[in-house]
Design a protein around this motif. Structure first.
Motif, PDB file in Angstrom:
ATOM      1  N   PHE A 142     -24.783  -8.407 -28.434  1.00 17.15           N
ATOM      2  CA  PHE A 142     -25.167  -7.665 -27.230  1.00 17.15           C
ATOM      3  C   PHE A 142     -26.181  -6.583 -27.572  1.00 17.15           C
ATOM      4  O   PHE A 142     -27.196  -6.428 -26.900  1.00 17.15           O
ATOM      5  N   VAL A 143     -25.909  -5.851 -28.666  1.00 15.07           N
ATOM      6  CA  VAL A 143     -26.805  -4.756 -29.040  1.00 15.07           C
ATOM      7  C   VAL A 143     -28.194  -5.301 -29.364  1.00 15.07           C
ATOM      8  O   VAL A 143     -29.213  -4.771 -28.916  1.00 15.07           O
ATOM      9  N   LEU A 146     -21.261  -7.449 -20.998  1.00 13.68           N
ATOM     10  CA  LEU A 146     -20.193  -6.522 -21.396  1.00 13.68           C
ATOM     11  C   LEU A 146     -18.853  -6.938 -20.810  1.00 13.68           C
ATOM     12  O   LEU A 146     -17.817  -6.828 -21.466  1.00 13.68           O
ATOM     13  N   GLU A 185     -30.057  -6.225 -26.345  1.00 13.57           N
ATOM     14  CA  GLU A 185     -30.639  -5.064 -25.683  1.00 13.57           C
ATOM     15  C   GLU A 185     -31.903  -4.612 -26.414  1.00 13.57           C
ATOM     16  O   GLU A 185     -32.891  -4.267 -25.775  1.00 13.57           O
ATOM     17  N   VAL A 214     -18.578  -1.319 -15.306  1.00 16.73           N
ATOM     18  CA  VAL A 214     -18.428  -2.042 -16.568  1.00 16.73           C
ATOM     19  C   VAL A 214     -17.860  -1.132 -17.645  1.00 16.73           C
ATOM     20  O   VAL A 214     -16.996  -1.532 -18.426  1.00 16.73           O
ATOM     21  N   LEU A 249     -14.501  -1.925 -19.603  1.00 10.82           N
ATOM     22  CA  LEU A 249     -14.416  -2.070 -21.060  1.00 10.82           C
ATOM     23  C   LEU A 249     -13.329  -1.167 -21.625  1.00 10.82           C
ATOM     24  O   LEU A 249     -12.550  -1.552 -22.478  1.00 10.82           O
ATOM     25  N   LEU A 283     -13.981  -9.086 -32.378  1.00 11.94           N
ATOM     26  CA  LEU A 283     -15.368  -9.214 -31.932  1.00 11.94           C
ATOM     27  C   LEU A 283     -16.158 -10.085 -32.896  1.00 11.94           C
ATOM     28  O   LEU A 283     -17.335 -10.333 -32.693  1.00 11.94           O
ATOM     29  N   LEU A 338     -27.432  -0.708  -9.863  1.00 15.04           N
ATOM     30  CA  LEU A 338     -27.302  -0.972 -11.301  1.00 15.04           C
ATOM     31  C   LEU A 338     -26.481   0.111 -11.978  1.00 15.04           C
ATOM     32  O   LEU A 338     -25.658  -0.164 -12.847  1.00 15.04           O
ATOM     33  N   ILE A 366     -26.813   2.682 -23.904  1.00 19.96           N
ATOM     34  CA  ILE A 366     -27.798   1.672 -23.508  1.00 19.96           C
ATOM     35  C   ILE A 366     -28.060   1.738 -22.009  1.00 19.96           C
ATOM     36  O   ILE A 366     -29.213   1.746 -21.569  1.00 19.96           O
ATOM     37  N   PHE A 412     -20.344  -8.477 -30.217  1.00 23.27           N
ATOM     38  CA  PHE A 412     -20.787  -7.229 -29.586  1.00 23.27           C
ATOM     39  C   PHE A 412     -22.131  -6.796 -30.178  1.00 23.27           C
ATOM     40  O   PHE A 412     -23.004  -6.301 -29.476  1.00 23.27           O
ATOM     41  N   LEU A 419     -34.587  -6.934 -25.503  1.00 19.20           N
ATOM     42  CA  LEU A 419     -34.963  -6.812 -24.100  1.00 19.20           C
ATOM     43  C   LEU A 419     -35.772  -5.544 -23.855  1.00 19.20           C
ATOM     44  O   LEU A 419     -36.789  -5.578 -23.162  1.00 19.20           O
ATOM     45  N   ILE A 420     -35.329  -4.428 -24.461  1.00 17.04           N
ATOM     46  CA  ILE A 420     -36.060  -3.177 -24.245  1.00 17.04           C
ATOM     47  C   ILE A 420     -37.492  -3.339 -24.741  1.00 17.04           C
ATOM     48  O   ILE A 420     -38.452  -2.969 -24.051  1.00 17.04           O
ATOM     49  N   LEU A 429     -30.889  -6.469 -16.605  1.00 21.49           N
ATOM     50  CA  LEU A 429     -29.874  -5.407 -16.621  1.00 21.49           C
ATOM     51  C   LEU A 429     -28.572  -5.922 -16.027  1.00 21.49           C
ATOM     52  O   LEU A 429     -27.474  -5.625 -16.518  1.00 21.49           O
ATOM     53  N   MET A 462     -31.581   2.488 -20.079  1.00 20.40           N
ATOM     54  CA  MET A 462     -32.135   1.499 -19.163  1.00 20.40           C
ATOM     55  C   MET A 462     -32.363   2.078 -17.775  1.00 20.40           C
ATOM     56  O   MET A 462     -33.346   1.770 -17.115  1.00 20.40           O
ATOM     57  N   SER A 520     -24.813  -6.244 -17.871  1.00 18.40           N
ATOM     58  CA  SER A 520     -23.499  -5.833 -17.351  1.00 18.40           C
ATOM     59  C   SER A 520     -22.513  -6.983 -17.474  1.00 18.40           C
ATOM     60  O   SER A 520     -21.365  -6.796 -17.891  1.00 18.40           O
ATOM     61  N   VAL A 530     -17.627  -9.840 -22.943  1.00 22.99           N
ATOM     62  CA  VAL A 530     -17.166  -9.365 -24.252  1.00 22.99           C
ATOM     63  C   VAL A 530     -15.826  -8.652 -24.106  1.00 22.99           C
ATOM     64  O   VAL A 530     -14.895  -8.874 -24.887  1.00 22.99           O
TER      65      VAL A 530
END
Lengths: 518, 117
Positions: free
Chosen positions: A132-133, A173, A136, B39, B43, A186, B32, B79, A129, A139-140, A166, B83, A170, A176
């Motif tokens: 994933f952070v 997530l 991000e 999602v 989760l 995790l 999106l 997040i 996980f 990516l940002i 993006l 975004m 999704s 995960v």
């Protein structure tokens, strides 16, 4: 020494925040801050590589939470090497950009450092996980860098890049979530222990989660059919950013290699080598698509971007065999293709900036400034992209071909790799002759903006990137030795799992070999 | 309750994917957002659906609900919120600079006022 592994994540994070808060109005100070970060990162990552080579995998528990409840960073040969690769690339890209490109928009250096934080974090983390952070984070920062300096085409390409990623987030997530729902963990090392114990009734769910995650990593690694975002993005990104992005596809490749050799590798029971049957065909098609794209491209930048797609294919073919030799060969080719791709983007920028109104289109234009020097650099970078001797790509490809010899698909792999190499040579050969040889026959004059400078620093930086390829060739022996140890460590997961979960953890034996291994 | 949650996740995802595949930036942004809501609920459900149970184990508690998915959802919400903000700004900027809101940036289609560009 083990505690130093937090530095590649924390240092850029702190410096980036300082850059934004304290020195945002002073470009020179921003450059100094940025330089201090990349140099410190370089020193730390060299030390980490030597440390990892001597002591094997080590764990750093963030906040000192006991595993598997807290987030851990894990340093082993592979992650140390990737961090070092990032640092070297970043140092050269910094040198290239700290003259001209960073003036074209705000906050280049802050975004640059956040990008490094995300990439380093993704390489070091032992928790998916947290992966994933960090994805991000990187990516940002990459969205900001990609749009640096803006412009119509860049905005269009940036929009598509962001939407694709993006959507990928999704899916990440969902993957995960599914894996957590089945295994209740995790932590990657803990996952490796739990996967063989999953009851048959839950196996399908776990498999679905793992494959969705694989899909996400394939988006990052630009594997067909998830490669469509790459050519537009890389071709339209600012040159130093495109060069830095050479490491981004490798983050995807690294994640595939890490998660699917550790948790879904030889000890995973029914899910052993889960992705191998999908990865090999995808990699072969990626290679073909990339190299056909090289032939078809009408723009220099797009051509290089397609060559990057192709090189990911070559590398992943080797990884997908999942034998110790093939993974070591793939890793060597990955080091090579990172520097080769980055060098090619920098050289392409040198050419395009000198061609004025002719830009990057592959049509003949009058002679450019310093055409002799630039032509030599283009020639070297093209040799590297096409993996011809004497540069390191040839050694990498040779190792891949040799590692693939025992696979049942050896014929396919050999035919595709050698055939696409030929396409690559034709593509770059044609581009070179159009750009440099036919130019003397063209009448007219290149109009560049009157205040446009052609700083020596950028030429030197591109030269340094090429020098890295030479170094990779000269030191091929020690590097290959290190990579074979790395790959052995990936296949014998005991040390990694025990480093994270405690020294007396019972670890399942590796019982299966990968499907295409023999 | 399982059926309700599962079908709402399915509906959100289906709408999200449909909107995501549209050619203009605004529906894509909406798509999106819908996808990220789906999602988030998904989760959350991965910690199993429990009602009226504390996320912390106490001596007196008869059961507990898994707190980790809730923490994951918080991260995911932050997040995806950031975004969405970014992509809205970018979509506006693209529209203002290019003059149309097609995702692939093709000009030549009818603009919003209906006139041919």
């Amino acid at each position: 020494m083990g505690n130093w592994m937090i530095v590649p994540v924390v240092l850029p994070a702190v410096m980036a925040a300082l850059t934004v808060l304290a020195v945002r109005h002073d470009l020179v100070l921003q450059r100094v801050f940025s330089a201090a970060t990349v140099l410190a990162l370089l020193a730390v990552s060299v030390a980490l590589v030597f440390h990892a080579a001597h002591t094997g995998p080590e764990m750093y528990a963030l906040g000192n939470w006991p595993t598997p409840f807290g987030i851990v960073l894990v340093l082993d040969r592979l992650s140390a090497m990737m961090v070092l690769l990032t640092s070297i690339l970043a140092a050269i890209v910094w040198f290239y950009s700290a003259r001209e490109w960073d003036k074209r928009g705000k906050h280049f250096h802050a975004l640059f450092q956040f990008q490094l934080m995300g990439v380093n974090g993704a390489f070091l983390t032992g928790d998916f996980f947290n992966l994933f952070v960090f994805f991000e984070v990187l990516l940002i920062a990459s969205y900001g860098l990609m749009l640096h300096g803006a412009g119509e085409n860049r905005l269009k390409a940036g929009m598509q890049y962001i939407v694709v990623n993006l959507t990928g987030s999704s899916l990440f997530l969902i993957g995960v979530g599914l894996i957590y729902a089945v295994t209740g963990t995790l932590n990657m090392a803990d996952l490796a222990l739990k996967v063989p114990l999953v009851p048959d009734s839950d196996l399908a769910l776990l498999k679905a989660g793992a494959l969705i995650l694989f899909l996400v990593f394939c988006i990052k690694a630009a594997m067909v059919p998830m490669h469509f975002w790459l050519p537009g993005t890389y071709a339209n990104a600012p040159a130093p950013v495109a060069a830095l992005f050479a490491i981004m596809t490798k983050v995807g490749a690294y994640s595939i290699l890490r998660l699917y050799s550790l948790a879904f590798g030889g000890s995973a029971g029914d899910l052993s080598w889960l992705v191998a049957p999908y990865l090999l065909p995808a990699a072969i098609v990626t290679l073909v698509v990339g190299m056909v794209g090289v032939l078809a491209a009408r723009q220099l930048n797009r051509m290089v971007a397609f060559a990057v797609v192709g090189s990911m294919g070559t590398m992943m073919i080797s990884v997908s065999l999942f034998t110790p030799d093939s993974v070591a060969a793939g890793l060597y080719y990955m080091l090579h293709s990172t520097f080769a791709g980055a060098a090619m983007f920098l050289v392409a920028d040198l050419i395009i900036s000198r061609r004025g109104q002719y830009g990057g289109s592959l049509n003949s234009a009058p002679d450019i400034r310093q055409s002799g020097l630039i032509a030599v650099m283009f020639f070297m970078a093209a040799i590297a992209m096409a993996s011809l001797p004497p540069l390191s790509g040839f050694l990498g490809k040779l190792q891949i071909l040799s590692a693939a010899r025992e696979s049942q698909y050896a014929v396919w792999i050999w035919v595709v790799i050698l055939g696409t190499s030929f396409l690559n040579i034709v593509g770059f050969g044609r581009a070179g002759s159009v750009l440099f040889w036919k130019s003397s026959a063209v009448e007219g004059e290149i109009q560049t903006a009157s205040d446009q400078a052609f700083p020596k620093q950028t030429v030197i930086a591109a030269g340094m990137m090429l020098a890295m390829l030479v170094a990779l060739t000269v030191f091929a022996g020690p590097i290959t030795g290190y990579l074979h140890d790395t790959s052995a460590e990936l296949f014998d997961t005991t040390d990694y799992i025990r480093a994270v979960m405690g020294a007396d953890t019972p670890v399942a034996e590796i019982t299966t070999v990968a499907p295409f291994a023999q | 309750m399982e059926f309700l949650v599962a079908s709402s996740i399915g509906l959100l995802t289906a709408c999200g994917v449909y909107m995501l595949l549209r050619g203009r930036t605004f529906p894509v942004v909406i798509g999106l957002s819908l996808l990220s809501y789906a999602v988030n609920v998904f989760l959350f459900a991965m910690g199993r659906l429990q009602v009226d149970l504390p996320p912390i184990i106490r001596d007196t508690a008869t059961g507990y609900t898994d707190p980790i998915p809730q923490a994951l959802v918080l991260t995911a919400i932050v997040i995806s919120f950031g975004m969405t903000a970014l992509i809205v700004v970018l979509a506006l900027r693209t529209y203002l600079e290019i003059g149309n809101d097609h995702v692939d940036g093709l000009s030549g289609g009818p603009t919003d006022t209906g006139e041919q560009k």
